[in-house]
Design a protein around this motif. Structure first.
Motif, mmCIF file in Angstrom:
data_model
loop_
_atom_site.group_PDB
_atom_site.id
_atom_site.type_symbol
_atom_site.label_atom_id
_atom_site.label_comp_id
_atom_site.label_asym_id
_atom_site.label_seq_id
_atom_site.Cartn_x
_atom_site.Cartn_y
_atom_site.Cartn_z
ATOM 1 N N MET A 154 0.746 -1.195 -0.064
ATOM 2 C CA MET A 154 -0.099 -0.057 -0.044
ATOM 3 C C MET A 154 0.936 1.237 -0.051
ATOM 4 S SD MET A 154 -2.771 1.213 2.750
ATOM 5 C CE MET A 154 -3.536 2.599 2.436
ATOM 6 N N SER A 155 0.599 2.300 -0.470
ATOM 7 C CA SER A 155 1.107 3.599 -0.592
ATOM 8 C C SER A 155 1.088 4.381 0.748
ATOM 9 C CB SER A 155 0.651 4.258 -1.999
ATOM 10 O OG SER A 155 1.113 5.425 -1.613
ATOM 11 N N VAL A 156 1.852 4.368 1.387
ATOM 12 C CA VAL A 156 1.801 5.007 2.701
ATOM 13 C C VAL A 156 1.547 6.541 2.434
ATOM 14 C CG1 VAL A 156 3.073 5.995 4.822
ATOM 15 C CG2 VAL A 156 3.499 3.422 3.786
ATOM 16 N N ARG A 157 2.214 6.929 1.376
ATOM 17 C CA ARG A 157 1.818 8.231 0.942
ATOM 18 C C ARG A 157 0.213 8.488 0.715
ATOM 19 N NH1 ARG A 157 4.946 11.993 -2.672
ATOM 20 N NH2 ARG A 157 3.336 12.918 -4.151
ATOM 21 N N HIS A 158 -0.394 7.654 -0.066
ATOM 22 C CA HIS A 158 -1.708 7.958 -0.347
ATOM 23 C C HIS A 158 -2.483 7.595 0.776
ATOM 24 C CE1 HIS A 158 0.161 8.218 -4.438
ATOM 25 N NE2 HIS A 158 -0.764 8.878 -4.708
ATOM 26 N N GLY A 159 -2.230 6.596 1.576
ATOM 27 C CA GLY A 159 -2.877 6.352 3.055
ATOM 28 C C GLY A 159 -2.808 7.210 3.697
ATOM 29 N N LEU A 160 -1.663 8.149 3.871
ATOM 30 C CA LEU A 160 -1.704 9.472 4.755
ATOM 31 C C LEU A 160 -2.676 10.605 4.150
ATOM 32 C CD1 LEU A 160 1.727 9.518 5.943
ATOM 33 C CD2 LEU A 160 -0.018 8.484 6.861
ATOM 34 N N LEU A 161 -2.729 10.685 2.859
ATOM 35 C CA LEU A 161 -3.782 11.704 2.154
ATOM 36 C C LEU A 161 -5.190 11.315 2.513
ATOM 37 C CD1 LEU A 161 -1.844 12.216 -1.308
ATOM 38 C CD2 LEU A 161 -1.948 14.064 0.686
ATOM 39 N N ALA A 162 -5.211 10.259 2.361
ATOM 40 C CA ALA A 162 -6.776 9.675 2.246
ATOM 41 C C ALA A 162 -7.183 9.932 3.905
ATOM 42 C CB ALA A 162 -6.912 8.161 2.275
ATOM 43 N N LEU A 163 -6.301 9.818 4.807
ATOM 44 C CA LEU A 163 -6.684 9.979 6.326
ATOM 45 C C LEU A 163 -6.730 11.611 6.563
ATOM 46 C CD1 LEU A 163 -4.276 7.524 8.244
ATOM 47 C CD2 LEU A 163 -6.741 7.696 7.961
ATOM 48 N N LEU A 164 -5.656 12.511 6.005
ATOM 49 C CA LEU A 164 -5.881 13.859 6.156
ATOM 50 C C LEU A 164 -7.095 14.492 5.232
ATOM 51 C CD1 LEU A 164 -2.024 14.679 5.865
ATOM 52 C CD2 LEU A 164 -3.671 14.772 7.743
ATOM 53 N N SER A 165 -7.439 13.741 4.534
ATOM 54 C CA SER A 165 -8.746 14.222 3.697
ATOM 55 C C SER A 165 -10.035 14.293 4.396
ATOM 56 C CB SER A 165 -9.181 13.468 2.152
ATOM 57 O OG SER A 165 -9.795 12.242 2.732
ATOM 58 N N ARG A 166 -10.056 13.454 5.789
ATOM 59 C CA ARG A 166 -11.011 13.339 6.690
ATOM 60 C C ARG A 166 -10.917 14.741 7.594
ATOM 61 N NH1 ARG A 166 -10.143 7.373 8.407
ATOM 62 N NH2 ARG A 166 -10.140 6.670 6.448
ATOM 63 N N ALA A 167 -9.732 15.122 8.177
ATOM 64 C CA ALA A 167 -9.531 16.199 8.873
ATOM 65 C C ALA A 167 -8.054 16.275 9.047
ATOM 66 C CB ALA A 167 -10.197 15.825 10.110
ATOM 67 N N PRO A 168 -7.677 17.508 9.549
ATOM 68 C CA PRO A 168 -6.198 17.688 9.883
ATOM 69 C C PRO A 168 -5.903 16.895 10.927
ATOM 70 C CG PRO A 168 -7.122 19.673 9.622
ATOM 71 C CD PRO A 168 -8.390 18.748 9.582
ATOM 72 N N ARG A 169 -4.542 16.320 11.105
ATOM 73 C CA ARG A 169 -3.982 15.340 11.976
ATOM 74 C C ARG A 169 -2.431 15.673 12.315
ATOM 75 N NH1 ARG A 169 -8.261 12.887 9.867
ATOM 76 N NH2 ARG A 169 -9.444 11.381 10.980
ATOM 77 N N TYR A 170 -1.994 15.302 13.466
ATOM 78 C CA TYR A 170 -0.656 15.034 13.752
ATOM 79 C C TYR A 170 0.035 13.751 13.532
ATOM 80 C CZ TYR A 170 -2.162 13.607 18.368
ATOM 81 O OH TYR A 170 -2.513 13.126 19.261
ATOM 82 N N GLY A 171 1.153 13.650 13.382
ATOM 83 C CA GLY A 171 1.916 12.236 12.979
ATOM 84 C C GLY A 171 1.319 11.024 13.695
ATOM 85 N N TYR A 172 1.297 11.364 15.229
ATOM 86 C CA TYR A 172 1.031 10.046 15.706
ATOM 87 C C TYR A 172 -0.555 9.577 15.508
ATOM 88 C CZ TYR A 172 5.360 9.576 18.273
ATOM 89 O OH TYR A 172 6.717 9.337 18.638
ATOM 90 N N GLN A 173 -1.393 10.581 15.407
ATOM 91 C CA GLN A 173 -2.799 10.185 14.954
ATOM 92 C C GLN A 173 -2.694 9.480 13.835
ATOM 93 O OE1 GLN A 173 -4.219 14.094 15.018
ATOM 94 N NE2 GLN A 173 -5.922 13.630 16.318
ATOM 95 N N LEU A 174 -2.035 9.766 12.547
ATOM 96 C CA LEU A 174 -1.850 9.324 11.406
ATOM 97 C C LEU A 174 -1.567 7.686 11.390
ATOM 98 C CD1 LEU A 174 -0.543 12.321 9.218
ATOM 99 C CD2 LEU A 174 -2.914 11.310 9.090
ATOM 100 N N ARG A 175 -0.479 7.822 12.252
ATOM 101 C CA ARG A 175 0.119 6.390 12.327
ATOM 102 C C ARG A 175 -1.022 5.461 12.973
ATOM 103 N NH1 ARG A 175 3.758 4.580 17.264
ATOM 104 N NH2 ARG A 175 4.146 2.111 16.396
ATOM 105 N N ALA A 176 -1.682 5.900 14.242
ATOM 106 C CA ALA A 176 -2.644 4.965 14.633
ATOM 107 C C ALA A 176 -3.746 4.804 13.863
ATOM 108 C CB ALA A 176 -3.220 5.551 16.164
ATOM 109 N N GLU A 177 -4.316 5.685 12.935
ATOM 110 C CA GLU A 177 -5.622 5.439 12.432
ATOM 111 C C GLU A 177 -5.039 4.543 11.151
ATOM 112 O OE1 GLU A 177 -7.988 8.908 11.585
ATOM 113 O OE2 GLU A 177 -7.385 9.703 13.522
ATOM 114 N N PHE A 178 -4.072 4.898 10.588
ATOM 115 C CA PHE A 178 -3.442 4.063 9.374
ATOM 116 C C PHE A 178 -3.338 2.324 9.878
ATOM 117 C CE2 PHE A 178 -0.314 1.797 6.830
ATOM 118 C CZ PHE A 178 -0.700 2.134 5.882
ATOM 119 N N GLU A 179 -3.001 2.255 11.189
ATOM 120 C CA GLU A 179 -2.906 0.743 11.617
ATOM 121 C C GLU A 179 -4.200 0.346 11.891
ATOM 122 O OE1 GLU A 179 0.021 0.571 14.605
ATOM 123 O OE2 GLU A 179 1.657 0.932 13.457
ATOM 124 N N ALA A 180 -4.949 1.232 12.588
ATOM 125 C CA ALA A 180 -6.342 0.831 12.730
ATOM 126 C C ALA A 180 -7.167 0.414 11.240
ATOM 127 C CB ALA A 180 -7.147 1.902 13.590
#
Length: 178
Positions: free
Chosen positions: A1-27
Motif C-alpha cells: 500500500m502506498s503510505v503516501r496515499h494512505g496518509l492523504l486519505a486520512l488527512l482528507s477527513r480532517a487535519p491530524r498530527y503524525g501519531y494520529q495518522l500512524r494510529a489511524e493507518f494501523e487501525a
C-alpha cells in the motif's frame, strides 16, 4: 500500500498530527501493516515539499504543541487520481519468495523441496493466524479490517496453490530439448 496515499486519505477527513495518522493507518489496516512513526514524518515532509499537505500554523497545534497537517487542494487532486487509477501488477514490489525459489532451483546443493516445505508450513501458520484475526475483528473499523484480512488470506491461499504448482513442476521429469 502506498503510505503516501494512505496518509492523504486520512488527512482528507480532517487535519491530524503524525501519531494520529500512524494510529489511524494501523487501525484502518487491522494493524497488519505496522507503520514506523519515522516513516510517517518522513512521508509528511515529502508531501509538504510536494505541496500536497500543509503544516498548521501555531494556532493549529493541539494542546500539547503537536503540529497538525492538513491536505491541500493539490493533495485532494492527487488522492482523487490515486483512487481512480488501477494498481498495476508491475507497480508492486518484487516477490522475495519467487526470487528465493528461482535462486534455490539454480543453486547447486540447495534442497529445493525442503525450501518449499518450510515455506508451506510458514504460509499455513500465517493463514491460520489471519483466519483467527478475522474472527476477532474490532467493530469500529470492521469493514476496512475485513477487506485487508480477506486480501491477505486470499494471497496466502494463492501462495499455497503456487507452492503446489512448484512441487509438481520440480517433480516432473525434465523435457527434452531438440
Amino acid at each position: 500500500m502506498s503510505v503516501r496515499h494512505g496518509l492523504l486519505a486520512l488527512l482528507s477527513r480532517a487535519p491530524r498530527y503524525g501519531y494520529q495518522l500512524r494510529a489511524e493507518f494501523e487501525a484502518s489496516t487491522g494493524a497488519t501493516w505496522p507503520l514506523n512513526i519515522g516513516q510517517v514524518y518522513t512521508t509528511l515532509s515529502r508531501l509538504e515539499r510536494d505541496g500536497l499537505v500543509a503544516r498548521g500554523e501555531q494556532a493549529e497545534q493541539d494542546d500539547q504543541g503537536r503540529v497538525m497537517y492538513a491536505i491541500t487542494q493539490a493533495g485532494v487532486d492527487e488522492l482523487d487520481q490515486w483512487f481512480a487509477r488501477p494498481v498495476s501488477r508491475t507497480d508492486r514490489p518484487r516477490d522475495e519468495l519467487v526470487i528465493k525459489l528461482a535462486m534455490a532451483v539454480t543453486t547447486p546443493g540447495v534442497d529445493v523441496a525442503r525450501v518449499v516445505r518450510a515455506q508451506r508450513a510458514a504460509t499455513m501458520r500465517s493463514l491460520q493466524e489471519l483466519t483467527r484475526a478475522k474472527r476477532g475483528l474490532d467493530t469500529s473499523h470492521q469493514a476496512a479490517q475485513r477487506l485487508v484480512l480477506d486480501s491477505m488470506i486470499f494471497q496466502a491461499e494463492a501462495e499455497q496453490r503456487w507452492l503446489d504448482h512448484c512441487e509438481a513442476v520440480l517433480a516432473a521429469p525434465p523435457k527434452e530439448t531438440t
